[in-house]
Design a protein around this motif. Structure first.
Motif, PDB file in Angstrom:
ATOM      1  N   ARG A   1       1.138   1.297  -0.603  1.00  0.00           N
ATOM      2  CA  ARG A   1      -0.287   1.598  -0.766  1.00  0.00           C
ATOM      3  C   ARG A   1      -0.969   0.349  -1.295  1.00  0.00           C
ATOM      4  N   PRO A   2      -1.698  -0.362  -0.444  1.00  0.00           N
ATOM      5  CA  PRO A   2      -2.431  -1.536  -0.920  1.00  0.00           C
ATOM      6  C   PRO A   2      -3.485  -1.118  -1.944  1.00  0.00           C
ATOM      7  N   LEU A   3      -3.655  -1.948  -2.958  1.00  0.00           N
ATOM      8  CA  LEU A   3      -4.664  -1.695  -3.978  1.00  0.00           C
ATOM      9  C   LEU A   3      -5.827  -2.674  -3.881  1.00  0.00           C
ATOM     10  N   GLY A   4      -5.740  -3.635  -2.972  1.00  0.00           N
ATOM     11  CA  GLY A   4      -6.805  -4.610  -2.797  1.00  0.00           C
ATOM     12  C   GLY A   4      -6.479  -5.912  -3.492  1.00  0.00           C
ATOM     13  N   SER A   5      -7.339  -6.897  -3.331  1.00  0.00           N
ATOM     14  CA  SER A   5      -7.091  -8.197  -3.938  1.00  0.00           C
ATOM     15  C   SER A   5      -7.976  -8.369  -5.170  1.00  0.00           C
ATOM     16  N   ALA A   6      -7.444  -9.117  -6.131  1.00  0.00           N
ATOM     17  CA  ALA A   6      -8.176  -9.368  -7.368  1.00  0.00           C
ATOM     18  C   ALA A   6      -7.686 -10.669  -7.969  1.00  0.00           C
ATOM     19  N   ALA A   7      -8.518 -11.334  -8.699  1.00  0.00           N
ATOM     20  CA  ALA A   7      -8.143 -12.534  -9.452  1.00  0.00           C
ATOM     21  C   ALA A   7      -7.416 -13.566  -8.597  1.00  0.00           C
ATOM     22  N   GLY A   8      -7.887 -13.757  -7.358  1.00  0.00           N
ATOM     23  CA  GLY A   8      -7.297 -14.762  -6.503  1.00  0.00           C
ATOM     24  C   GLY A   8      -6.014 -14.342  -5.811  1.00  0.00           C
ATOM     25  N   LEU A   9      -5.614 -13.096  -5.982  1.00  0.00           N
ATOM     26  CA  LEU A   9      -4.411 -12.610  -5.320  1.00  0.00           C
ATOM     27  C   LEU A   9      -4.740 -12.218  -3.891  1.00  0.00           C
ATOM     28  N   ASP A  10      -3.798 -12.458  -2.981  1.00  0.00           N
ATOM     29  CA  ASP A  10      -3.996 -12.054  -1.593  1.00  0.00           C
ATOM     30  C   ASP A  10      -3.771 -10.568  -1.419  1.00  0.00           C
ATOM     31  N   GLU A  11      -2.863 -10.025  -2.232  1.00  0.00           N
ATOM     32  CA  GLU A  11      -2.493  -8.635  -2.028  1.00  0.00           C
ATOM     33  C   GLU A  11      -1.973  -8.028  -3.324  1.00  0.00           C
TER      34      GLU A  11
ATOM     35  N   ARG B   1      18.231   5.441  -6.769  1.00  0.00           N
ATOM     36  CA  ARG B   1      17.208   6.481  -6.970  1.00  0.00           C
ATOM     37  C   ARG B   1      15.927   5.902  -6.404  1.00  0.00           C
ATOM     38  N   PRO B   2      15.110   6.669  -5.656  1.00  0.00           N
ATOM     39  CA  PRO B   2      13.918   6.102  -5.015  1.00  0.00           C
ATOM     40  C   PRO B   2      13.163   5.148  -5.949  1.00  0.00           C
ATOM     41  N   LEU B   3      12.936   3.935  -5.449  1.00  0.00           N
ATOM     42  CA  LEU B   3      12.367   2.856  -6.237  1.00  0.00           C
ATOM     43  C   LEU B   3      10.893   2.665  -5.903  1.00  0.00           C
ATOM     44  N   ARG B   4      10.068   2.575  -6.936  1.00  0.00           N
ATOM     45  CA  ARG B   4       8.636   2.338  -6.756  1.00  0.00           C
ATOM     46  C   ARG B   4       8.253   1.149  -7.620  1.00  0.00           C
ATOM     47  N   LYS B   5       7.489   0.222  -7.035  1.00  0.00           N
ATOM     48  CA  LYS B   5       7.055  -0.962  -7.801  1.00  0.00           C
ATOM     49  C   LYS B   5       5.598  -1.250  -7.518  1.00  0.00           C
ATOM     50  N   LEU B   6       4.944  -1.813  -8.509  1.00  0.00           N
ATOM     51  CA  LEU B   6       3.603  -2.386  -8.385  1.00  0.00           C
ATOM     52  C   LEU B   6       3.815  -3.858  -8.061  1.00  0.00           C
ATOM     53  N   TYR B   7       3.175  -4.347  -6.994  1.00  0.00           N
ATOM     54  CA  TYR B   7       3.370  -5.758  -6.640  1.00  0.00           C
ATOM     55  C   TYR B   7       2.032  -6.504  -6.581  1.00  0.00           C
ATOM     56  N   LEU B   8       2.088  -7.768  -6.931  1.00  0.00           N
ATOM     57  CA  LEU B   8       0.964  -8.690  -6.851  1.00  0.00           C
ATOM     58  C   LEU B   8       1.446  -9.889  -6.071  1.00  0.00           C
ATOM     59  N   ALA B   9       0.745 -10.242  -5.009  1.00  0.00           N
ATOM     60  CA  ALA B   9       1.177 -11.367  -4.161  1.00  0.00           C
ATOM     61  C   ALA B   9       0.034 -12.333  -3.945  1.00  0.00           C
TER      62      ALA B   9
ATOM     63  N   THR C   1      13.303 -10.778   3.801  1.00  0.00           N
ATOM     64  CA  THR C   1      12.860 -12.138   3.516  1.00  0.00           C
ATOM     65  C   THR C   1      11.590 -11.985   2.700  1.00  0.00           C
ATOM     66  N   GLU C   2      11.608 -12.500   1.492  1.00  0.00           N
ATOM     67  CA  GLU C   2      10.555 -12.220   0.524  1.00  0.00           C
ATOM     68  C   GLU C   2       9.322 -13.108   0.674  1.00  0.00           C
ATOM     69  N   ALA C   3       8.205 -12.560   0.221  1.00  0.00           N
ATOM     70  CA  ALA C   3       6.961 -13.307   0.033  1.00  0.00           C
ATOM     71  C   ALA C   3       6.919 -13.743  -1.429  1.00  0.00           C
ATOM     72  N   ASP C   4       6.004 -14.628  -1.773  1.00  0.00           N
ATOM     73  CA  ASP C   4       5.801 -14.999  -3.175  1.00  0.00           C
ATOM     74  C   ASP C   4       5.140 -13.802  -3.842  1.00  0.00           C
ATOM     75  N   GLU C   5       5.802 -13.210  -4.824  1.00  0.00           N
ATOM     76  CA  GLU C   5       5.365 -11.929  -5.369  1.00  0.00           C
ATOM     77  C   GLU C   5       5.811 -11.771  -6.818  1.00  0.00           C
ATOM     78  N   LEU C   6       5.001 -11.078  -7.584  1.00  0.00           N
ATOM     79  CA  LEU C   6       5.367 -10.626  -8.922  1.00  0.00           C
ATOM     80  C   LEU C   6       5.368  -9.108  -8.840  1.00  0.00           C
ATOM     81  N   PHE C   7       6.434  -8.450  -9.337  1.00  0.00           N
ATOM     82  CA  PHE C   7       6.445  -6.994  -9.287  1.00  0.00           C
ATOM     83  C   PHE C   7       6.952  -6.400 -10.585  1.00  0.00           C
ATOM     84  N   LEU C   8       6.529  -5.152 -10.808  1.00  0.00           N
ATOM     85  CA  LEU C   8       6.947  -4.365 -11.964  1.00  0.00           C
ATOM     86  C   LEU C   8       7.477  -3.039 -11.441  1.00  0.00           C
TER      87      LEU C   8
END
Length: 121
Positions: A42-52, A113-121, A66-73
């Motif tokens: 579920r995209p949340l939109g871009s903010a603070a210079g983030l693409d995604e 166990r089903p994994l859910r993460k918040l990502y910033l790219a 193959t990963e993108a440059d990303e920070l996730f929680l």
């Protein structure tokens, strides 16, 4: 308003209960490590210079990526991410795990166990 700006300021969001915009889809054959593994986002939109920014979820199973440059929680679930290239130690994933991935990393995700993460790219 769409994306993250549609969220009410100062109102907490339970990411573990946030509905996704799409149903889970099968992981593409080139990434699949075990039959039946699925993902959704579920995209949340871009903010603070983030693409995604968004929420990503994976069912129990195994897949390569193959990963993108990303920070996730990680906000829910349990699993392991192995680093195939570069050769780094595997990392355990559980709620509260914060991790950065770099563009081009080759990984294998094993979700217990089903994994859910918040990502910033």
């Amino acid at each position: 308003m769409t994306g993250w700006k549609a969220l009410a300021p100062g109102v907490p969001v339970d990411l573990s209960a946030l509905p996704l915009d799409q149903d889970h889809e099968a992981v593409p054959d080139g990434q699949l490590g075990s039959p039946g593994t699925t993902t959704a986002a579920r995209p949340l939109g871009s903010a603070a210079g983030l693409d995604e920014a968004g929420v990503w979820e994976m069912s129990v199973g195994v897949m390569t990526d193959t990963e993108a440059d990303e920070l996730f929680l990680v906000v829910a679930g349990e699993g392991t991410v192995e680093f195939l290239d570069p050769d780094l130690p595997a990392a355990e994933l559980r709620p509260g795990t914060l991790m950065r991935l770099a563009q081009g990393m080759q990984t294998r995700w094993t979700v217990r166990r089903p994994l859910r993460k918040l990502y910033l790219a």
